[in-house]
Design a protein around this motif. Sequence first.
Motif, short mmCIF file in Angstrom:
data_model
loop_
_atom_site.label_atom_id
_atom_site.label_comp_id
_atom_site.label_asym_id
_atom_site.label_seq_id
_atom_site.Cartn_x
_atom_site.Cartn_y
_atom_site.Cartn_z
N PHE A 1 42.07 29.35 38.28
CA PHE A 1 42.04 30.77 37.93
C PHE A 1 43.46 31.29 38.09
CE2 PHE A 1 38.13 29.75 40.37
CZ PHE A 1 37.26 29.70 39.30
N ILE A 2 44.05 31.76 37.01
CA ILE A 2 45.44 32.19 37.02
C ILE A 2 45.49 33.60 36.46
CG2 ILE A 2 47.73 31.70 36.04
CD1 ILE A 2 46.67 28.70 35.94
N PHE A 3 46.33 34.43 37.05
CA PHE A 3 46.38 35.84 36.70
C PHE A 3 47.78 36.22 36.23
CE2 PHE A 3 43.08 35.09 39.78
CZ PHE A 3 42.00 35.73 39.21
N PRO B 1 46.54 35.75 43.02
CA PRO B 1 46.55 34.40 43.57
C PRO B 1 46.48 33.34 42.47
CG PRO B 1 44.35 35.29 43.71
CD PRO B 1 45.23 36.39 43.13
N PHE B 2 46.87 32.16 42.82
CA PHE B 2 46.84 30.99 41.94
C PHE B 2 45.76 30.09 42.54
CE2 PHE B 2 49.00 27.38 39.81
CZ PHE B 2 49.38 28.00 38.64
N MET B 3 44.54 30.13 42.01
CA MET B 3 43.38 29.59 42.71
C MET B 3 42.69 28.44 41.98
SD MET B 3 41.70 33.34 43.52
CE MET B 3 40.09 32.64 43.64
N ARG C 1 33.20 38.04 38.44
CA ARG C 1 34.02 37.84 39.65
C ARG C 1 35.51 37.77 39.29
NH1 ARG C 1 29.73 39.40 41.11
NH2 ARG C 1 28.27 38.28 42.45
N LEU C 2 35.84 37.12 38.18
CA LEU C 2 37.24 37.09 37.74
C LEU C 2 37.76 38.49 37.45
CD1 LEU C 2 37.27 33.97 35.40
CD2 LEU C 2 38.56 34.27 37.52
N GLU D 1 41.17 42.96 39.11
CA GLU D 1 41.33 44.37 39.48
C GLU D 1 41.95 44.52 40.86
OE1 GLU D 1 38.33 48.03 40.32
OE2 GLU D 1 37.93 46.83 38.53
N VAL D 2 41.50 43.72 41.80
CA VAL D 2 42.00 43.80 43.18
C VAL D 2 43.49 43.44 43.25
CG1 VAL D 2 41.84 42.71 45.46
CG2 VAL D 2 39.76 43.47 44.29
N VAL D 3 43.91 42.43 42.49
CA VAL D 3 45.31 41.99 42.56
C VAL D 3 46.17 42.66 41.50
CG1 VAL D 3 44.68 39.79 43.61
CG2 VAL D 3 45.01 39.92 41.13
N ASP D 4 45.60 43.63 40.79
CA ASP D 4 46.30 44.39 39.76
C ASP D 4 46.82 43.48 38.63
OD1 ASP D 4 47.07 46.80 38.62
OD2 ASP D 4 49.09 46.69 39.48
N ALA D 5 46.00 42.48 38.27
CA ALA D 5 46.33 41.61 37.14
C ALA D 5 45.73 42.21 35.88
CB ALA D 5 45.77 40.21 37.38
N HIS D 6 46.39 41.98 34.78
CA HIS D 6 45.93 42.53 33.51
C HIS D 6 45.26 41.50 32.62
CE1 HIS D 6 47.67 46.64 33.70
NE2 HIS D 6 48.22 46.06 34.75
N ARG D 7 45.54 40.22 32.87
CA ARG D 7 44.95 39.16 32.07
C ARG D 7 44.62 37.97 32.96
NH1 ARG D 7 48.42 41.71 30.11
NH2 ARG D 7 48.92 42.54 28.11
#
Length: 149
Positions: free
Chosen positions: A38-40, A50-52, A82-83, A88-94
Amino acid sequence: MTNTEPDLHLHGPLRTDDQLRLALEDLLMRASREQLWFIFLDEEDRLTGPFMPGDEYPEDPADEVDTDDLGTVPMARVLAVRLGFIAEVVDAHRVVLVWERPGPDELDDGTRAWVARMATECRAVDVRLRAQLLLHDEGLRMLVPDDYV
């Protein structure tokens, strides 16, 4: 002690598919086990945490699970929701999904089903899925709809 966290700030904006693929290949290199990354990306298409890695999901993305917040839904829907929450929590847009599989650069039937279902479920819950890629023995391959439709 060695720092095992990748330095995500080494890569600038990843605006093209080739830029994204090359940056992720630089970080992930080659497949070593079966798992899903899972990459943001932030608002400027830069890698962000995070890089999970994740494993232990059912073979069939349509397998239904009971959840407190969503009710009984397919596992792919749970993962997409969940993604979206993590983004949203890490303020990622994609979001980018990397399907790691030792072996050739071809999708097996199970991975193909997951890739197709995640594309559908992310659209359904408004998660911006930027790309899905396959990490294999020789590197990383961008997946396109012809690979899984």
